[in-house]
Write an enzyme that holds these catalytic residues in place. Structure first.
Site, PDB file in Angstrom:
ATOM      1  N   ARG A 114       0.880  -1.191   0.000  1.00 38.55           N
ATOM      2  CA  ARG A 114       0.000   0.000   0.000  1.00 38.55           C
ATOM      3  C   ARG A 114       0.906   1.226   0.000  1.00 38.55           C
ATOM      4  NH1 ARG A 114      -5.241   1.519   3.592  1.00 38.55           N
ATOM      5  NH2 ARG A 114      -6.057   0.082   2.034  1.00 38.55           N
ATOM      6  N   HIS A 141      -7.468   0.633  -6.247  1.00 36.85           N
ATOM      7  CA  HIS A 141      -7.674  -0.196  -5.051  1.00 36.85           C
ATOM      8  C   HIS A 141      -8.393  -1.479  -5.489  1.00 36.85           C
ATOM      9  CE1 HIS A 141      -7.879  -1.269  -0.970  1.00 36.85           C
ATOM     10  NE2 HIS A 141      -8.692  -0.364  -0.479  1.00 36.85           N
ATOM     11  N   GLN A 144     -10.225  -3.954  -3.000  1.00 33.22           N
ATOM     12  CA  GLN A 144     -11.499  -3.417  -2.555  1.00 33.22           C
ATOM     13  C   GLN A 144     -12.585  -3.691  -3.595  1.00 33.22           C
ATOM     14  OE1 GLN A 144     -12.218  -1.667   0.465  1.00 33.22           O
ATOM     15  NE2 GLN A 144     -14.263  -2.125  -0.273  1.00 33.22           N
ATOM     16  N   ASP A 236     -17.262   7.166  -1.001  1.00 31.62           N
ATOM     17  CA  ASP A 236     -15.974   7.053  -0.306  1.00 31.62           C
ATOM     18  C   ASP A 236     -15.683   8.430   0.297  1.00 31.62           C
ATOM     19  OD1 ASP A 236     -13.420   6.302   0.531  1.00 31.62           O
ATOM     20  OD2 ASP A 236     -12.508   6.411  -1.463  1.00 31.62           O
ATOM     21  N   CYS A 276     -16.347   1.739   1.133  1.00 31.55           N
ATOM     22  CA  CYS A 276     -15.148   0.931   1.394  1.00 31.55           C
ATOM     23  C   CYS A 276     -14.689   1.038   2.849  1.00 31.55           C
ATOM     24  CB  CYS A 276     -14.031   1.338   0.445  1.00 31.55           C
ATOM     25  SG  CYS A 276     -13.622   3.086   0.538  1.00 31.55           S
ATOM     26  N   ARG A 304     -13.702  -8.452   2.091  1.00 35.47           N
ATOM     27  CA  ARG A 304     -12.285  -8.217   1.784  1.00 35.47           C
ATOM     28  C   ARG A 304     -11.492  -9.490   2.088  1.00 35.47           C
ATOM     29  NH1 ARG A 304     -10.109  -3.115   1.813  1.00 35.47           N
ATOM     30  NH2 ARG A 304      -8.280  -4.244   1.047  1.00 35.47           N
TER      31      ARG A 304
HETATM   32  N1  NVA Z   1      -9.926   6.670  -1.147  1.00 33.82           N
HETATM   33  C1  NVA Z   1      -9.505   6.298   0.188  1.00 33.82           C
HETATM   34  C2  NVA Z   1      -9.750   4.849   0.404  1.00 33.82           C
HETATM   35  C3  NVA Z   1      -9.346   4.333   1.759  1.00 33.82           C
HETATM   36  C4  NVA Z   1      -9.579   2.853   1.900  1.00 33.82           C
HETATM   37  C5  NVA Z   1      -8.047   6.658   0.382  1.00 33.82           C
HETATM   38  O1  NVA Z   1      -7.254   6.457  -0.551  1.00 33.82           O
HETATM   39  O2  NVA Z   1      -7.684   7.159   1.451  1.00 33.82           O
HETATM   40  N1   CP Z   2     -11.152  -0.089   2.731  1.00 34.85           N
HETATM   41  C1   CP Z   2      -9.861  -0.151   3.133  1.00 34.85           C
HETATM   42  O1   CP Z   2      -8.950  -0.377   2.346  1.00 34.85           O
HETATM   43  O2   CP Z   2      -9.680   0.043   4.458  1.00 34.85           O
HETATM   44  P1   CP Z   2      -8.292   0.239   5.218  1.00 34.85           P
HETATM   45  O3   CP Z   2      -7.736   1.580   4.794  1.00 34.85           O
HETATM   46  O4   CP Z   2      -8.652   0.177   6.660  1.00 34.85           O
HETATM   47  O5   CP Z   2      -7.359  -0.860   4.815  1.00 34.85           O
END
Ligand code: NVA
Ligand code: CP
Length: 316
Positions: A114, A141, A144, A236, A276, A304
């Site tokens: 990540r 993502h 997800q 989101d 998400c 997930r």
């Molecule tokens: N769009 C959000 C998703 C978090 C799971 C982010 O990138 O922070």
């Molecule tokens: N939806 C998701 O990816 O959650 P986290 O940021 O908690 O991993």
């Protein structure tokens, strides 16, 4: 979904950087496999498909669901997962991605990462001869989106003729949903404020996928137009990780894009609400919607685990 995928799909050794690299058959296969693993888990049956395997999980951003579902998933499959905070690695002090990739590939069976720029994940994949799984970048993502498809399938029983509506920022989650929907033949509408649209590159790619699958794509700046007859409404956060300095401006720019009782009136009465997570109640969604009877956000979060176990067991 059993029976949908007749031919055996082989994903061994493949990377999961975006779902754009996966065919409809491969995605349906993963969903079918995820459902099977979910049932086995619920029945308490062992499914130790990855005994002796180790997954490295590199994080440059925070996570609750991704980290814990990958780690629990590896345990349930009989393998091990290792949490690697990027800033504690030499990578955080400037060791190249290429050298890191080559070294980690000598120890691990797969890497989940990540991070910020999607190019980092691409470079890691180029230099590591083990599967690389994208656990979220600024642009995509995919894990997800797989869990989201699984949840939509469980809720609606099919993708054909169903309409998924995403309201909010044209971000990583929106990109991966658009790709996932267009691959499996789910109609998709995306409503964003002006200047927050999905990237032109992703739109071009998704338009090609819709031609192949026969699904519809609607891009609009009008949330009411998008939500009309929706089977699924998705949102989101307005400020993703890495964009915090824009938070104040975004609160103003997204004010008309909240998922609330007024907006959902335009959807089908049995619409499902997905997010998400993490969520900001009172910003992108009101509490009565996310905690209301149409919300399936915790089933979605659970999925997930099952979707990623199917990915891990298929790629490793
Ligand atoms: N769009 C959000 C998703 C978090 C799971 C982010 O990138 O922070
Ligand atoms: N939806 C998701 O990816 O959650 P986290 O940021 O908690 O991993």
């Amino acid at each position: 979904m059993s029976g949908v995928v007749e031919k055996k799909v082989n994903l061994k050794g493949k990377d999961l950087l975006t779902l754009a690299d996966f065919s409809k058959e491969e995605i349906l296969y993963l969903l079918d496999f995820a459902l099977e693993l979910k049932q086995q888990q619920k029945r308490g049956e062992k499914h130790l498909l990855l005994e002796g395997k180790t997954l490295g999980m590199i994080f440059a951003k925070s996570s609750t669901r991704t980290r814990i579902s990958f780690e629990a998933g590896m345990n349930q499959l009989g393998g091990k997962a290792m949490f690697l905070n990027q800033s504690d690695m030499q990578m955080g002090r400037g060791e190249s991605i290429a050298d890191t990739a080559k070294v980690l590939a000598r120890y691990l069976d797969a890497i989940m990462i990540r991070t910020f720029e999607h190019e980092i994940v691409e470079e890691l994949a180029e230099h590591a001869d083990i599967p690389i799984i994208n656990g979220l970048t600024d642009d995509f993502h995919p894990c997800q989106a797989l869990a989201d498809l699984l949840t939509i399938y469980e809720e609606k029983g099919t993708f054909a003729g169903k309409k998924l509506v995403y309201v909010g920022d044209g971000n990583n989650v929106a990109h991966s949903l658009m790709i996932a929907a267009s691959k499996v033949g789910l109609d998709c509408a995306i409503a964003t404020p002006k200047n927050y649209e999905p990237s032109a590159k992703v739109i071009e790619m998704v338009e090609q996928f819709t031609k192949e699958s026969g699904s519809q794509l609607l891009l609009t700046n009008d949330p009411i137009e998008a939500v009309k007859d929706a089977d699924v409404i998705y949102t989101d956060v307005w400020t993703s990780m890495g964009w915090e300095s824009e938070n104040e401006q975004r609160l103003k720019d997204f004010a008309a894009f909240q998922v609330n009782q007024e907006l959902v009136k335009h959807a089908k009465s049995d619409y499902s609400f997905l997010h998400c997570l993490p969520a900001h109640r009172g910003e992108e969604v009101t509490a009565d919607i996310i905690d209301g009877p149409n919300s399936v956000v915790f089933d979605e979060a659970e999925n997930r685990l099952h979707a990623q176990k199917a990915v891990l067991a298929s790629l490793l």
